[in-house]
Design a protein around this motif. Structure first.
Motif, PDB file in Angstrom:
ATOM      1  N   PHE A 170      29.445  48.067  43.170  1.00 44.97           N
ATOM      2  CA  PHE A 170      29.118  48.658  44.500  1.00 44.97           C
ATOM      3  C   PHE A 170      29.489  47.500  45.420  1.00 44.97           C
ATOM      4  CE2 PHE A 170      25.513  45.987  44.100  1.00 44.97           C
ATOM      5  CZ  PHE A 170      25.351  45.444  45.647  1.00 44.97           C
ATOM      6  N   MET A 171      30.078  48.199  46.671  1.00 46.42           N
ATOM      7  CA  MET A 171      30.582  47.191  47.780  1.00 46.42           C
ATOM      8  C   MET A 171      30.329  47.943  49.021  1.00 46.42           C
ATOM      9  SD  MET A 171      34.530  48.876  47.322  1.00 46.42           S
ATOM     10  CE  MET A 171      34.055  49.080  45.500  1.00 46.42           C
ATOM     11  N   CYS A 172      30.464  47.028  50.148  1.00 45.20           N
ATOM     12  CA  CYS A 172      30.149  47.278  51.369  1.00 45.20           C
ATOM     13  C   CYS A 172      31.357  47.926  52.264  1.00 45.20           C
ATOM     14  CB  CYS A 172      29.693  46.165  52.013  1.00 45.20           C
ATOM     15  SG  CYS A 172      28.041  45.584  51.368  1.00 45.20           S
ATOM     16  N   VAL A 173      31.148  48.795  53.054  1.00 48.56           N
ATOM     17  CA  VAL A 173      32.132  49.614  53.863  1.00 48.56           C
ATOM     18  C   VAL A 173      32.722  48.480  54.689  1.00 48.56           C
ATOM     19  CG1 VAL A 173      32.524  50.942  55.687  1.00 48.56           C
ATOM     20  CG2 VAL A 173      30.859  51.563  53.955  1.00 48.56           C
ATOM     21  N   GLY A 174      34.106  48.435  54.789  1.00 46.57           N
ATOM     22  CA  GLY A 174      34.915  47.516  55.593  1.00 46.57           C
ATOM     23  C   GLY A 174      34.948  46.217  55.195  1.00 46.57           C
ATOM     24  N   GLN A 175      34.487  45.504  54.003  1.00 41.73           N
ATOM     25  CA  GLN A 175      34.258  44.498  53.649  1.00 41.73           C
ATOM     26  C   GLN A 175      35.351  44.093  52.255  1.00 41.73           C
ATOM     27  OE1 GLN A 175      32.895  41.714  55.207  1.00 41.73           O
ATOM     28  NE2 GLN A 175      32.551  43.410  56.767  1.00 41.73           N
ATOM     29  N   ASP A 176      36.050  42.820  52.263  1.00 42.62           N
ATOM     30  CA  ASP A 176      36.744  42.727  50.771  1.00 42.62           C
ATOM     31  C   ASP A 176      35.914  42.691  49.780  1.00 42.62           C
ATOM     32  OD1 ASP A 176      38.959  42.478  52.388  1.00 42.62           O
ATOM     33  OD2 ASP A 176      38.398  40.156  52.922  1.00 42.62           O
ATOM     34  N   PHE A 177      36.382  43.340  48.638  1.00 45.47           N
ATOM     35  CA  PHE A 177      35.679  43.511  47.502  1.00 45.47           C
ATOM     36  C   PHE A 177      36.614  43.117  46.200  1.00 45.47           C
ATOM     37  CE2 PHE A 177      33.849  45.744  43.765  1.00 45.47           C
ATOM     38  CZ  PHE A 177      32.638  44.891  43.790  1.00 45.47           C
ATOM     39  N   SER A 178      36.098  42.275  45.392  1.00 42.28           N
ATOM     40  CA  SER A 178      36.963  42.140  44.082  1.00 42.28           C
ATOM     41  C   SER A 178      35.753  42.288  42.761  1.00 42.28           C
ATOM     42  CB  SER A 178      37.390  40.796  44.204  1.00 42.28           C
ATOM     43  OG  SER A 178      36.670  39.851  44.123  1.00 42.28           O
ATOM     44  N   PHE A 179      36.406  42.934  41.771  1.00 37.68           N
ATOM     45  CA  PHE A 179      35.812  43.199  40.487  1.00 37.68           C
ATOM     46  C   PHE A 179      36.497  42.696  39.440  1.00 37.68           C
ATOM     47  CE2 PHE A 179      33.979  45.580  37.116  1.00 37.68           C
ATOM     48  CZ  PHE A 179      32.454  45.144  36.937  1.00 37.68           C
ATOM     49  N   ASP A 180      35.917  42.120  38.380  1.00 39.09           N
ATOM     50  CA  ASP A 180      36.512  41.626  37.157  1.00 39.09           C
ATOM     51  C   ASP A 180      36.725  42.714  36.190  1.00 39.09           C
ATOM     52  OD1 ASP A 180      37.840  40.102  35.286  1.00 39.09           O
ATOM     53  OD2 ASP A 180      36.205  38.875  35.018  1.00 39.09           O
ATOM     54  N   PHE A 181      37.971  43.322  35.985  1.00 37.12           N
ATOM     55  CA  PHE A 181      38.101  44.471  34.884  1.00 37.12           C
ATOM     56  C   PHE A 181      38.619  43.793  33.729  1.00 37.12           C
ATOM     57  CE2 PHE A 181      37.203  47.733  38.125  1.00 37.12           C
ATOM     58  CZ  PHE A 181      36.323  48.712  37.419  1.00 37.12           C
ATOM     59  N   SER A 182      38.614  42.341  33.489  1.00 35.16           N
ATOM     60  CA  SER A 182      39.408  41.893  32.374  1.00 35.16           C
ATOM     61  C   SER A 182      38.550  42.191  31.102  1.00 35.16           C
ATOM     62  CB  SER A 182      39.413  40.324  32.531  1.00 35.16           C
ATOM     63  OG  SER A 182      37.980  39.681  32.533  1.00 35.16           O
ATOM     64  N   ALA A 183      39.339  41.933  29.994  1.00 30.69           N
ATOM     65  CA  ALA A 183      38.894  42.226  28.553  1.00 30.69           C
ATOM     66  C   ALA A 183      39.393  41.178  27.826  1.00 30.69           C
ATOM     67  CB  ALA A 183      39.582  43.627  28.272  1.00 30.69           C
ATOM     68  N   THR A 184      38.818  41.101  26.638  1.00 30.01           N
ATOM     69  CA  THR A 184      39.065  40.100  25.696  1.00 30.01           C
ATOM     70  C   THR A 184      39.465  40.630  24.302  1.00 30.01           C
ATOM     71  OG1 THR A 184      36.573  40.001  24.864  1.00 30.01           O
ATOM     72  CG2 THR A 184      37.100  38.330  26.658  1.00 30.01           C
ATOM     73  N   ASP A 185      40.468  39.951  23.615  1.00 22.70           N
ATOM     74  CA  ASP A 185      40.941  40.677  22.302  1.00 22.70           C
ATOM     75  C   ASP A 185      40.856  39.685  21.164  1.00 22.70           C
ATOM     76  OD1 ASP A 185      42.977  42.711  21.508  1.00 22.70           O
ATOM     77  OD2 ASP A 185      43.587  41.097  20.455  1.00 22.70           O
ATOM     78  N   PRO A 186      39.765  40.234  20.340  1.00 24.64           N
ATOM     79  CA  PRO A 186      39.539  39.124  19.089  1.00 24.64           C
ATOM     80  C   PRO A 186      40.740  38.925  18.367  1.00 24.64           C
ATOM     81  CG  PRO A 186      38.275  41.424  19.136  1.00 24.64           C
ATOM     82  CD  PRO A 186      39.334  41.417  19.976  1.00 24.64           C
ATOM     83  N   ASP A 187      42.167  39.282  18.409  1.00 22.86           N
ATOM     84  CA  ASP A 187      43.095  39.032  17.794  1.00 22.86           C
ATOM     85  C   ASP A 187      44.017  38.225  18.364  1.00 22.86           C
ATOM     86  OD1 ASP A 187      42.102  40.780  15.336  1.00 22.86           O
ATOM     87  OD2 ASP A 187      42.549  42.413  16.882  1.00 22.86           O
ATOM     88  N   GLY A 188      43.708  37.848  19.660  1.00 19.56           N
ATOM     89  CA  GLY A 188      44.722  37.144  20.689  1.00 19.56           C
ATOM     90  C   GLY A 188      45.697  37.909  21.020  1.00 19.56           C
ATOM     91  N   ASP A 189      45.759  39.141  21.106  1.00 18.86           N
ATOM     92  CA  ASP A 189      47.027  39.868  21.569  1.00 18.86           C
ATOM     93  C   ASP A 189      47.067  39.926  23.093  1.00 18.86           C
ATOM     94  OD1 ASP A 189      47.530  40.969  19.011  1.00 18.86           O
ATOM     95  OD2 ASP A 189      46.204  42.594  18.948  1.00 18.86           O
ATOM     96  N   VAL A 190      48.282  40.307  23.563  1.00 18.99           N
ATOM     97  CA  VAL A 190      48.340  40.101  24.928  1.00 18.99           C
ATOM     98  C   VAL A 190      48.148  41.475  25.781  1.00 18.99           C
ATOM     99  CG1 VAL A 190      50.392  39.848  26.873  1.00 18.99           C
ATOM    100  CG2 VAL A 190      50.321  38.658  24.780  1.00 18.99           C
ATOM    101  N   LEU A 191      47.245  41.332  26.883  1.00 24.72           N
ATOM    102  CA  LEU A 191      46.774  42.362  27.366  1.00 24.72           C
ATOM    103  C   LEU A 191      47.248  42.477  28.806  1.00 24.72           C
ATOM    104  CD1 LEU A 191      42.887  41.849  26.625  1.00 24.72           C
ATOM    105  CD2 LEU A 191      44.669  43.197  25.321  1.00 24.72           C
ATOM    106  N   THR A 192      47.672  43.802  29.274  1.00 20.14           N
ATOM    107  CA  THR A 192      47.990  44.375  30.446  1.00 20.14           C
ATOM    108  C   THR A 192      46.871  45.294  31.150  1.00 20.14           C
ATOM    109  OG1 THR A 192      49.522  45.983  29.990  1.00 20.14           O
ATOM    110  CG2 THR A 192      50.240  43.681  29.898  1.00 20.14           C
ATOM    111  N   TYR A 193      46.872  45.378  32.427  1.00 18.08           N
ATOM    112  CA  TYR A 193      45.784  46.312  33.103  1.00 18.08           C
ATOM    113  C   TYR A 193      46.615  47.153  34.084  1.00 18.08           C
ATOM    114  CZ  TYR A 193      42.917  42.599  31.209  1.00 18.08           C
ATOM    115  OH  TYR A 193      42.305  41.591  30.417  1.00 18.08           O
ATOM    116  N   SER A 194      46.153  48.136  34.297  1.00 14.28           N
ATOM    117  CA  SER A 194      46.881  49.268  35.158  1.00 14.28           C
ATOM    118  C   SER A 194      45.532  50.174  35.754  1.00 14.28           C
ATOM    119  CB  SER A 194      48.115  50.127  34.589  1.00 14.28           C
ATOM    120  OG  SER A 194      47.615  50.621  33.669  1.00 14.28           O
ATOM    121  N   LEU A 195      45.807  50.663  36.925  1.00 13.63           N
ATOM    122  CA  LEU A 195      45.033  51.718  37.681  1.00 13.63           C
ATOM    123  C   LEU A 195      45.826  53.047  37.194  1.00 13.63           C
ATOM    124  CD1 LEU A 195      44.362  50.538  41.100  1.00 13.63           C
ATOM    125  CD2 LEU A 195      42.725  50.649  39.030  1.00 13.63           C
ATOM    126  N   GLU A 196      45.000  53.894  36.669  1.00 14.09           N
ATOM    127  CA  GLU A 196      45.384  55.181  36.372  1.00 14.09           C
ATOM    128  C   GLU A 196      44.724  56.324  36.824  1.00 14.09           C
ATOM    129  OE1 GLU A 196      47.168  55.697  32.630  1.00 14.09           O
ATOM    130  OE2 GLU A 196      48.110  53.811  32.536  1.00 14.09           O
TER     131      GLU A 196
END
Length: 785
Positions: A170-196
């Motif tokens: 949740f965030m406030c109107v008109g204010q900078d907000f950041s959220f961590d959508f990072s993930a971890t991979d048990p096998d050490g594979d390379v991960l990329t992220y995208s909005l869809e």
């Protein structure tokens, strides 16, 4: 006093056995898998929903597993609810959330066995419907969610990535907000992220008119996406400026939402091994934007900068030092952090920039300094980002500034102006005087002096430092017999060689070359003299003499100028239409050497007189060019809007002309004459004069319209008339003929029939070009047959 966070733990664990109930507050979720042993996989679905939905979670769900290569159903699995509970707010601990800012989650877990399959598999489940008040989707209350993930060939040992944190951003109107959508991979594979774009599936809109809460049997993909509401899109999920972004490498989402409400989005994590895509998980999520009162964002300012700042942009040169103070103010305590590509470990050549983090209450300061070198210049800017976060309520506010620092390559030193040489013919002494023209002297390292003797090769003969402005050559022997020539090059602090100066030679300095006066031009009431340029003109004194261009007059001192920077001199407010003036100039250089007087330059005086239908013009000859005048060109134009055109050309010994071919479509005509030097490619021009032709009208007193070809039409003759109107009256005062064209005459008819013979009266009304005065000519004309 901070408000206590009230978290709503929705603990509805009951199920409505055998009854499918529509849920209007599905908020999202994600599939993951874990390899157990062999070909066994533990499949987990996390499901999120709005707390205000009091419909219990489904006791069991029916998921489908499909062959990714064929979309064929491999198996259907009934998966039981494992647990459920409230989802902790990702926000401030001092917030009492408004109604609806609350979310439940539950977990479904099952174990399945999958055969090896090079195409891999995908797992899916659909449920309807979304929060009916979601702003960025069309008909969200009729739009379902398709949960989806991909599993590679089980022959490959793999586990899916897992999101690091559960969402409830949740965030406030008109204010900078950041959220961590990072993930971890048990096998050490390379991960990329995208909005869809969120997936809608086929339980409701936009596929079906009648909404189904869950599917009766698994349905294969591909799955239909949800429809964005007007003003929203994947490129701008919140309809705000700037739009939402997601770092493809870190999964950090950043946004400043401008409108309160609910928003749907989807984050996809792709899994790569050895550069090949092997798997994918997908999180559908709803986030809430609320109106937060009681806190303001920190203010960041930059003070005491050693360089000019334009907005958030600094511009310096190589070898410059950039230092400034960062100051943040807020009513709460704060922490200041930074990132950038000019610090230790960033990959640039040292020295690195230095700054520091800071924290405090009310005011926080830090300092920045960067001592640049010759290796730091480049076209693209460097970047430094300062981020200040307070601990205020109802949520922590942040302010972020992204600074751009341009480090320009050091400019080359422009050529200095060579003033003169002081030549001592009795010794080996020659002193070179010059002036540095560079407006950024801090970048000058030195000036190198080059010399040749009698036209030989130039070689370095010495150097000077900035500000010295002279060089003494003590090895110039026998300067009477030998010709010594010099030029200078500047070297900047990075060792770059500047542009060479002009060359100056001792033979020319023993006797200073006179100026050349190329031409004179009349510009309004001014006389403009074009003259030769030389590097030392700016440092020399010029003695200007002037005389009236008439017999019996001689040159007298007129004006003294300290330096001339261009190639023209202008003598203002002269009687250029009445008199011709002559000029000559003597130059005294920086070394007090005086040149002979220049050649003479005399303005051309054009005069003229007017008689009916003729203009007589005279001009004074131009003096003086080497080789003399090749000829003269006379130009004419209509005064009222015309452009100059060549009228006639004359040999160099002719100075007058009678213009007897004057067009009659004007009454005022402008002239000027130009002297031409073919050998030098030069032109000198006279003053302009205007000559007048008065309006004239001549009217015959009789005509014979009997079709014998003689005097059949009565046509007054006119010239130099601006407007014209002719009216002919019979003896009863009736107008029998009227025209406004000077070429239209009366043919002796009236209303289509021959007019009777007799005397007729006429009135001609006309206007001249000179003063636009209206005049009249009245008289009689006799019609004879």
């Amino acid at each position: 006093m901070p408000l206590k966070l009230k978290i709503f733990f929705c603990t509805i664990l009951l199920c409505m056995s055998g009854l499918e109930v529509m849920s209007k507050h599905i908020a999202g979720g994600d599939f993951t898998y874990r390899r157990l042993s062999g070909n066994q996989f533990e499949i987990t679905l996390k499901l999120f929903r709005d707390c205000s939905d009091f419909v219990p979670f489904d006791n069991t769900i029916l998921i489908g597993v499909f062959n990714k290569g064929t979309n064929g159903l491999v198996g259907s699995y009934t998966v039981a609810l494992k647990d459920s509970g409230g989802l902790t707010l990702t926000g401030s601990s001092c917030l009492t959330p408004p109604q609806g800012v609350c979310m439940d989650k539950c977990t479904y877990v099952d174990t399945i066995t999958l055969a090896n399959n090079p195409s891999g598999y995908y797992v899916s489940w659909e449920r309807c419907c979304r929060n009916n008040t979601t702003l960025n989707l069309n008909r969200p209350g009729d739009t379902g969610i398709a949960y989806y993930m991909e599993i590679p060939d089980p022959a490959m040992i793999d586990n899916s990535p897992r999101f690091t944190t559960d969402p409830l951003p949740f965030m406030c109107v008109g204010q900078d907000f950041s959220f961590d959508f990072s993930a971890t991979d048990p096998d050490g594979d390379v991960l990329t992220y995208s909005l869809e774009t969120p997936l809608a599936g086929d339980l409701g809109y936009p596929v079906k008119a009648t909404v189904s809460p869950v599917w009766s049997a698994p349905s294969p993909g591909p799955y239909v996406t949800a429809q964005w509401a007007p003003g929203y899109s994947l490129s701008n999920i919140t309809g705000s400026s700037p739009p939402m972004t997601l770092n493809s490498s870190t999964g950090l989402m950043q946004v400043k939402a401008s409108l309160q409400g609910y928003y749907a989005m989807a984050v996809v994590v792709r899994e790569y091994r050895n550069g090949n895509l092997i798997g994918m998980i997908r999180r559908e999520i709803e986030f809430t934007v609320i109106n937060c009162l009681g806190n303001t964002a920190p203010q960041i300012t930059y003070q005491n900068s050693t360089a000019t700042i334009n907005g958030l942009t600094f511009t310096i040169y190589e070898t410059d030092t950039l230092c400034f103070t960062i100051k943040a103010t807020d009513s709460d305590s704060m922490s200041l952090t930074y990132t950038g590509d000019i610090f230790s470990g960033s990959g640039i050549t040292p020295p690195y920039a230095t700054t520091s983090t800071a924290s405090g209450n009310g005011t926080v300061t830090s300092s920045f300094c960067w001592y640049t070198t010759c290796n730091h210049g480049r076209a693209a800017p460097y970047h430094v980002t300062y981020r200040v976060e307070d601990n205020g309520c109802p949520t922590h506010f942040t302010s972020t500034d992204s600074l751009h620092i341009y480090v320009l390559p050091l400019p080359a030193i422009p050529p200095p102006n060579l003033y003169c040489l002081e030549v001592d013919t009795a010794t080996t002494f020659i002193k070179l005087n010059y002036r540095d023209t560079f407006d950024m002297p801090r970048f000058i390292k030195r000036f190198d002096i080059y010399r040749n003797v009698n036209g030989g090769a130039f070689t370095p003969v010495g150097s000077t430092v900035k500000g010295q402005n002279s060089f003494t050559d003590n090895t110039a022997s026998n300067s009477i017999s030998n010709n010594y020539c010099y030029f200078i090059r500047g070297i900047n602090q990075c060792g770059d060689i500047g542009i060479s100066s002009d060359t100056i030679c001792s033979n020319d300095q023993i006797n200073v070359k006179p100026l050349t006066l190329y031409s004179s031009h009349i510009n309004g009431s001014s006389i403009v003299i074009n003259l030769s340029t030389a590097p030392d003109n700016v440092s020399s004194i010029f003695y200007i003499e002037k005389k009236l261009n008439e017999s019996g007059y001689s040159y007298e001192p007129y004006l003294t100028l300290n330096g001339i920077s261009g190639d023209t001199l202008e003598d203002l407010n002269q009687q250029v239409s009445e008199k011709s003036f002559c000029y000559r100039i003597t130059k005294q250089n920086f070394c007090n050497k005086t040149s002979p007087a220049s050649n003479e330059s005399c303005s051309i005086l054009l005069t003229g007189s007017s008689i009916p239908l003729q203009h007589h013009l005279k001009w004074t000859p131009y003096t003086e060019w080497a080789g003399g005048v090749s000829g003269y060109n006379l130009f004419r134009k209509n005064h009222n809007g015309g452009t100059y055109a060549l009228l006639a050309s004359f040999p160099s010994n002719e100075f007058e002309y009678t213009d007897g071919n004057i067009p009659q479509d004007d009454g005022v005509f402008d002239y000027y004459v130009a002297a031409i030097s073919d050998s030098l490619g030069l032109t000198s021009t006279s003053n302009e004069i205007s000559l007048i032709q008065p309006a004239t009208v001549y009217s015959p007193n009789a005509f014979t319209p009997n079709n014998d070809g003689l005097n059949d039409t009565w046509l007054p003759l006119s010239g130099f008339i601006k407007t014209y109107n002719l009216k002919v009256f019979n003896r009863w005062g009736n107008i029998v003929f009227e025209t406004s064209g000077t070429s239209n005459g009366w043919d002796g008819t009236y209303k289509g029939a021959d007019a009777p013979i007799g005397v007729y009266f006429y009135v001609i009304t006309y206007q001249n070009y000179v003063d636009n005065q209206t005049a009249y000519k009245r008289g009689t004309v006799t019609l004879i047959r």
